[in-house]
Design a protein around this motif. Sequence first.
Motif, PDB file in Angstrom:
ATOM      1  N   LEU A  83       0.813  -1.116   0.131  1.00  0.00           N
ATOM      2  CA  LEU A  83      -0.109   0.026  -0.026  1.00  0.00           C
ATOM      3  C   LEU A  83       0.929   1.363   0.021  1.00  0.00           C
ATOM      4  O   LEU A  83       1.730   1.463   0.937  1.00  0.00           O
ATOM      5  CB  LEU A  83      -0.849   0.130   1.242  1.00  0.00           C
ATOM      6  N   TYR A  84       0.519   2.067  -0.692  1.00  0.00           N
ATOM      7  CA  TYR A  84       1.534   3.293  -0.998  1.00  0.00           C
ATOM      8  C   TYR A  84       0.383   4.658  -1.037  1.00  0.00           C
ATOM      9  O   TYR A  84      -0.785   4.554  -1.129  1.00  0.00           O
ATOM     10  CB  TYR A  84       1.969   3.397  -2.414  1.00  0.00           C
ATOM     11  N   ALA A  85       1.065   5.640  -0.695  1.00  0.00           N
ATOM     12  CA  ALA A  85       0.293   6.944  -0.559  1.00  0.00           C
ATOM     13  C   ALA A  85       1.176   7.949  -1.256  1.00  0.00           C
ATOM     14  O   ALA A  85       2.355   8.152  -0.881  1.00  0.00           O
ATOM     15  CB  ALA A  85      -0.184   7.333   0.666  1.00  0.00           C
ATOM     16  N   SER A  86       0.645   9.013  -1.636  1.00  0.00           N
ATOM     17  CA  SER A  86       1.250   9.940  -2.449  1.00  0.00           C
ATOM     18  C   SER A  86       1.672  11.158  -1.170  1.00  0.00           C
ATOM     19  O   SER A  86       0.718  11.639  -0.730  1.00  0.00           O
ATOM     20  CB  SER A  86       0.675  10.795  -3.644  1.00  0.00           C
ATOM     21  N   GLN A  87       3.070  11.141  -1.321  1.00  0.00           N
ATOM     22  CA  GLN A  87       3.304  12.355  -0.054  1.00  0.00           C
ATOM     23  C   GLN A  87       2.785  13.900  -0.449  1.00  0.00           C
ATOM     24  O   GLN A  87       2.053  14.381   0.261  1.00  0.00           O
ATOM     25  CB  GLN A  87       4.919  12.521  -0.069  1.00  0.00           C
ATOM     26  N   ARG A  88       2.876  14.086  -1.525  1.00  0.00           N
ATOM     27  CA  ARG A  88       2.143  15.419  -2.182  1.00  0.00           C
ATOM     28  C   ARG A  88       0.945  15.504  -2.028  1.00  0.00           C
ATOM     29  O   ARG A  88       0.457  16.669  -1.509  1.00  0.00           O
ATOM     30  CB  ARG A  88       2.577  15.552  -3.437  1.00  0.00           C
ATOM     31  N   SER A  89       0.152  14.423  -2.216  1.00  0.00           N
ATOM     32  CA  SER A  89      -1.186  14.198  -2.020  1.00  0.00           C
ATOM     33  C   SER A  89      -1.691  14.616  -0.937  1.00  0.00           C
ATOM     34  O   SER A  89      -2.707  15.379  -0.381  1.00  0.00           O
ATOM     35  CB  SER A  89      -2.040  13.152  -2.773  1.00  0.00           C
ATOM     36  N   LEU A  90      -1.050  14.069   0.106  1.00  0.00           N
ATOM     37  CA  LEU A  90      -1.212  13.994   1.618  1.00  0.00           C
ATOM     38  C   LEU A  90      -1.027  15.476   2.084  1.00  0.00           C
ATOM     39  O   LEU A  90      -2.085  15.759   2.859  1.00  0.00           O
ATOM     40  CB  LEU A  90      -0.308  13.090   2.506  1.00  0.00           C
ATOM     41  N   GLN A  91       0.030  16.086   1.910  1.00  0.00           N
ATOM     42  CA  GLN A  91       0.424  17.424   2.203  1.00  0.00           C
ATOM     43  C   GLN A  91      -0.450  18.331   1.619  1.00  0.00           C
ATOM     44  O   GLN A  91      -1.029  19.249   2.313  1.00  0.00           O
ATOM     45  CB  GLN A  91       1.805  17.979   1.575  1.00  0.00           C
ATOM     46  N   GLU A  92      -0.863  18.249   0.334  1.00  0.00           N
ATOM     47  CA  GLU A  92      -1.987  19.386  -0.125  1.00  0.00           C
ATOM     48  C   GLU A  92      -3.242  19.273   0.577  1.00  0.00           C
ATOM     49  O   GLU A  92      -4.063  20.110   0.628  1.00  0.00           O
ATOM     50  CB  GLU A  92      -2.019  18.966  -1.815  1.00  0.00           C
ATOM     51  N   ARG A  93      -3.648  18.246   0.934  1.00  0.00           N
ATOM     52  CA  ARG A  93      -4.800  17.835   1.795  1.00  0.00           C
ATOM     53  C   ARG A  93      -4.946  17.971   3.261  1.00  0.00           C
ATOM     54  O   ARG A  93      -5.874  17.670   4.200  1.00  0.00           O
ATOM     55  CB  ARG A  93      -5.682  16.591   1.433  1.00  0.00           C
ATOM     56  N   GLY A  94      -3.686  18.422   3.840  1.00  0.00           N
ATOM     57  CA  GLY A  94      -3.467  18.621   5.341  1.00  0.00           C
ATOM     58  C   GLY A  94      -3.654  17.194   6.002  1.00  0.00           C
ATOM     59  O   GLY A  94      -3.841  17.072   7.200  1.00  0.00           O
ATOM     60  N   LEU A  95      -3.342  16.101   5.370  1.00  0.00           N
ATOM     61  CA  LEU A  95      -3.103  15.030   6.049  1.00  0.00           C
ATOM     62  C   LEU A  95      -1.866  14.478   6.488  1.00  0.00           C
ATOM     63  O   LEU A  95      -0.879  14.656   5.864  1.00  0.00           O
ATOM     64  CB  LEU A  95      -3.691  13.699   5.275  1.00  0.00           C
ATOM     65  N   HIS A  96      -1.655  13.753   7.533  1.00  0.00           N
ATOM     66  CA  HIS A  96      -0.266  13.369   8.008  1.00  0.00           C
ATOM     67  C   HIS A  96      -0.453  11.847   7.920  1.00  0.00           C
ATOM     68  O   HIS A  96      -1.073  11.187   8.402  1.00  0.00           O
ATOM     69  CB  HIS A  96      -0.122  14.110   9.532  1.00  0.00           C
ATOM     70  N   ASP A  97       0.909  11.337   7.541  1.00  0.00           N
ATOM     71  CA  ASP A  97       1.107  10.219   7.414  1.00  0.00           C
ATOM     72  C   ASP A  97       1.182   9.402   8.718  1.00  0.00           C
ATOM     73  O   ASP A  97       1.036   8.077   8.654  1.00  0.00           O
ATOM     74  CB  ASP A  97       2.451   9.788   6.434  1.00  0.00           C
ATOM     75  N   GLN A  98       1.259   9.768   9.901  1.00  0.00           N
ATOM     76  CA  GLN A  98       1.515   9.169  10.938  1.00  0.00           C
ATOM     77  C   GLN A  98      -0.120   8.912  11.461  1.00  0.00           C
ATOM     78  O   GLN A  98      -0.108   7.896  12.366  1.00  0.00           O
ATOM     79  CB  GLN A  98       2.144  10.100  12.137  1.00  0.00           C
TER      80      GLN A  98
END
Length: 119
Positions: A77-92
């Motif tokens: 499973l993978y997530a885009s760092q840029r997409s998370l940042q642009e939407r205010g989500l934190h990978d932790q």
Amino acid sequence: MSQSLLIISRQAPWSGPGAREALDIALAGGAFDLPIGMLFLDDGVFQLSPAQQPANLQQKDLSANLQALPMFGVEALYASQRSLQERGLHDQALSLAAEVLDDVALTALIERYDQVITL
């Protein structure tokens, strides 16, 4: 030898059938032991947000399907760092353990798979 499959999910869980269809494809492929990866990109990263309230939008909750992915052998499973940042989500704070990748790593990831489906 089975062809590897990367499913790119780009839709938020409440924006239409794309998120559910991507999960259904991943679960079906996993049941047949296909080598499958799933990438959450753009609004698709909202699927990994733990604070969803789909009933407020008269939608079905996808969290049970998401939690079932590893049980069906879909562990890449993978997530885009840029997409998370642009939407205010934190990978932790994601509801699933997804490897967070920058744009260069995303390109390399896509090139590793034999087949790619984007929903």
